[in-house]
Design a protein around this motif. Structure first.
Motif, PDB file in Angstrom:
ATOM      1  N   ARG A  48      31.711  89.757 -17.747  1.00 48.74           N
ATOM      2  CA  ARG A  48      30.277  89.589 -18.017  1.00 48.74           C
ATOM      3  C   ARG A  48      29.500  90.912 -17.951  1.00 48.74           C
ATOM      4  NH1 ARG A  48      28.311  84.235 -17.860  1.00 48.74           N
ATOM      5  NH2 ARG A  48      30.007  82.759 -17.526  1.00 48.74           N
ATOM      6  N   ASP A  49      29.871  91.761 -17.029  1.00 52.21           N
ATOM      7  CA  ASP A  49      29.164  93.041 -16.936  1.00 52.21           C
ATOM      8  C   ASP A  49      29.362  93.871 -18.210  1.00 52.21           C
ATOM      9  OD1 ASP A  49      28.225  92.426 -14.422  1.00 52.21           O
ATOM     10  OD2 ASP A  49      29.831  93.508 -13.373  1.00 52.21           O
ATOM     11  N   PHE A  50      30.607  93.913 -18.686  1.00 51.24           N
ATOM     12  CA  PHE A  50      30.894  94.653 -19.914  1.00 51.24           C
ATOM     13  C   PHE A  50      30.150  94.033 -21.092  1.00 51.24           C
ATOM     14  CE2 PHE A  50      33.541  94.821 -23.793  1.00 51.24           C
ATOM     15  CZ  PHE A  50      33.358  96.160 -24.096  1.00 51.24           C
ATOM     16  N   MET A  51      30.236  92.711 -21.229  1.00 47.50           N
ATOM     17  CA  MET A  51      29.599  92.040 -22.362  1.00 47.50           C
ATOM     18  C   MET A  51      28.072  92.143 -22.297  1.00 47.50           C
ATOM     19  SD  MET A  51      31.972  91.018 -24.347  1.00 47.50           S
ATOM     20  CE  MET A  51      31.705  89.575 -25.347  1.00 47.50           C
ATOM     21  N   GLY A  52      27.537  92.297 -21.098  1.00 47.99           N
ATOM     22  CA  GLY A  52      26.096  92.422 -20.935  1.00 47.99           C
ATOM     23  C   GLY A  52      25.577  93.838 -21.097  1.00 47.99           C
ATOM     24  N   THR A  53      26.462  94.788 -21.308  1.00 46.50           N
ATOM     25  CA  THR A  53      26.059  96.179 -21.476  1.00 46.50           C
ATOM     26  C   THR A  53      25.158  96.307 -22.703  1.00 46.50           C
ATOM     27  OG1 THR A  53      28.146  96.942 -20.538  1.00 46.50           O
ATOM     28  CG2 THR A  53      26.892  98.534 -21.816  1.00 46.50           C
ATOM     29  N   GLU A  54      23.976  96.840 -22.485  1.00 49.62           N
ATOM     30  CA  GLU A  54      23.029  97.008 -23.595  1.00 49.62           C
ATOM     31  C   GLU A  54      23.386  98.253 -24.391  1.00 49.62           C
ATOM     32  OE1 GLU A  54      19.058  96.808 -22.061  1.00 49.62           O
ATOM     33  OE2 GLU A  54      19.201  94.646 -21.752  1.00 49.62           O
ATOM     34  N   LEU A  55      23.435  98.082 -25.699  1.00 46.11           N
ATOM     35  CA  LEU A  55      23.786  99.186 -26.583  1.00 46.11           C
ATOM     36  C   LEU A  55      22.539  99.841 -27.159  1.00 46.11           C
ATOM     37  CD1 LEU A  55      26.745  97.449 -28.439  1.00 46.11           C
ATOM     38  CD2 LEU A  55      26.875  99.094 -26.563  1.00 46.11           C
ATOM     39  N   VAL A  56      21.667  99.033 -27.744  1.00 47.08           N
ATOM     40  CA  VAL A  56      20.416  99.518 -28.320  1.00 47.08           C
ATOM     41  C   VAL A  56      19.346  98.488 -27.997  1.00 47.08           C
ATOM     42  CG1 VAL A  56      19.209 100.137 -30.455  1.00 47.08           C
ATOM     43  CG2 VAL A  56      21.639 100.656 -30.229  1.00 47.08           C
ATOM     44  N   GLY A  57      18.384  98.877 -27.214  1.00 48.04           N
ATOM     45  CA  GLY A  57      17.336  97.933 -26.842  1.00 48.04           C
ATOM     46  C   GLY A  57      17.938  96.741 -26.120  1.00 48.04           C
ATOM     47  N   SER A  58      17.648  95.534 -26.594  1.00 50.38           N
ATOM     48  CA  SER A  58      18.197  94.336 -25.952  1.00 50.38           C
ATOM     49  C   SER A  58      19.477  93.835 -26.645  1.00 50.38           C
ATOM     50  CB  SER A  58      17.145  93.228 -25.945  1.00 50.38           C
ATOM     51  OG  SER A  58      16.783  92.911 -27.277  1.00 50.38           O
ATOM     52  N   ILE A  59      20.025  94.621 -27.539  1.00 50.34           N
ATOM     53  CA  ILE A  59      21.287  94.253 -28.203  1.00 50.34           C
ATOM     54  C   ILE A  59      22.434  94.684 -27.303  1.00 50.34           C
ATOM     55  CG2 ILE A  59      22.766  94.654 -30.195  1.00 50.34           C
ATOM     56  CD1 ILE A  59      20.202  95.129 -31.819  1.00 50.34           C
ATOM     57  N   ASN A  60      23.229  93.688 -26.885  1.00 50.47           N
ATOM     58  CA  ASN A  60      24.326  93.989 -25.976  1.00 50.47           C
ATOM     59  C   ASN A  60      25.684  93.817 -26.664  1.00 50.47           C
ATOM     60  OD1 ASN A  60      24.732  91.229 -26.037  1.00 50.47           O
ATOM     61  ND2 ASN A  60      23.857  90.871 -24.005  1.00 50.47           N
ATOM     62  N   VAL A  61      26.733  94.136 -25.935  1.00 53.54           N
ATOM     63  CA  VAL A  61      28.086  94.074 -26.469  1.00 53.54           C
ATOM     64  C   VAL A  61      28.424  92.649 -26.920  1.00 53.54           C
ATOM     65  CG1 VAL A  61      30.535  94.362 -25.886  1.00 53.54           C
ATOM     66  CG2 VAL A  61      28.866  96.063 -25.122  1.00 53.54           C
ATOM     67  N   ALA A  62      28.014  91.652 -26.146  1.00 47.63           N
ATOM     68  CA  ALA A  62      28.314  90.257 -26.494  1.00 47.63           C
ATOM     69  C   ALA A  62      27.713  89.880 -27.842  1.00 47.63           C
ATOM     70  CB  ALA A  62      27.797  89.318 -25.408  1.00 47.63           C
TER      71      ALA A  62
END
Length: 106
Positions: A48-62
């Protein structure tokens, strides 16, 4: 009579080759897609921590992985269309014409 014609075509080398060509594409692609989807599900459940990583703004890995599921589905459909056009459809058309000739001739 038609049953005999179909049995003859099914036992023929061209039909067996058609099945091989289809399976050579479908089985590995299905396994790859299911593996890719399972990775998404497993990561969503246990990383969950990895998938919740934010990439750009509120867009995350998930979200990116989820959208890539759609992309991979359309990519597989496109690849299958090309495979069918080049590998299976010509042989299927040949078998179809032979089958039609045999069924009309009897």
């Amino acid at each position: 009579m038609p049953g005999e014609v179909y049995a003859t075509v099914q036992a023929g080398e061209d039909f067996q080759e058609l099945r091989r060509r289809f399976r050579r594409f479908a089985f590995p692609m299905t396994a790859a897609f299911l593996g890719w989807y399972l990775l998404y599900v497993v990561l969503s459940g246990w990383a969950r921590d990895f998938m919740g990583t934010e990439l750009v703004g509120s867009i995350n890995v998930a979200l990116v992985f989820g959208l890539l599921q759609f992309v991979s589905t359309f990519l597989i459909a496109w690849l299958y269309s090309r495979h069918a056009d080049n590998k299976t459809d010509p042989l299927a058309a040949k078998l179809r014409s032979e089958l039609e000739e045999a069924s009309h001739g009897s």
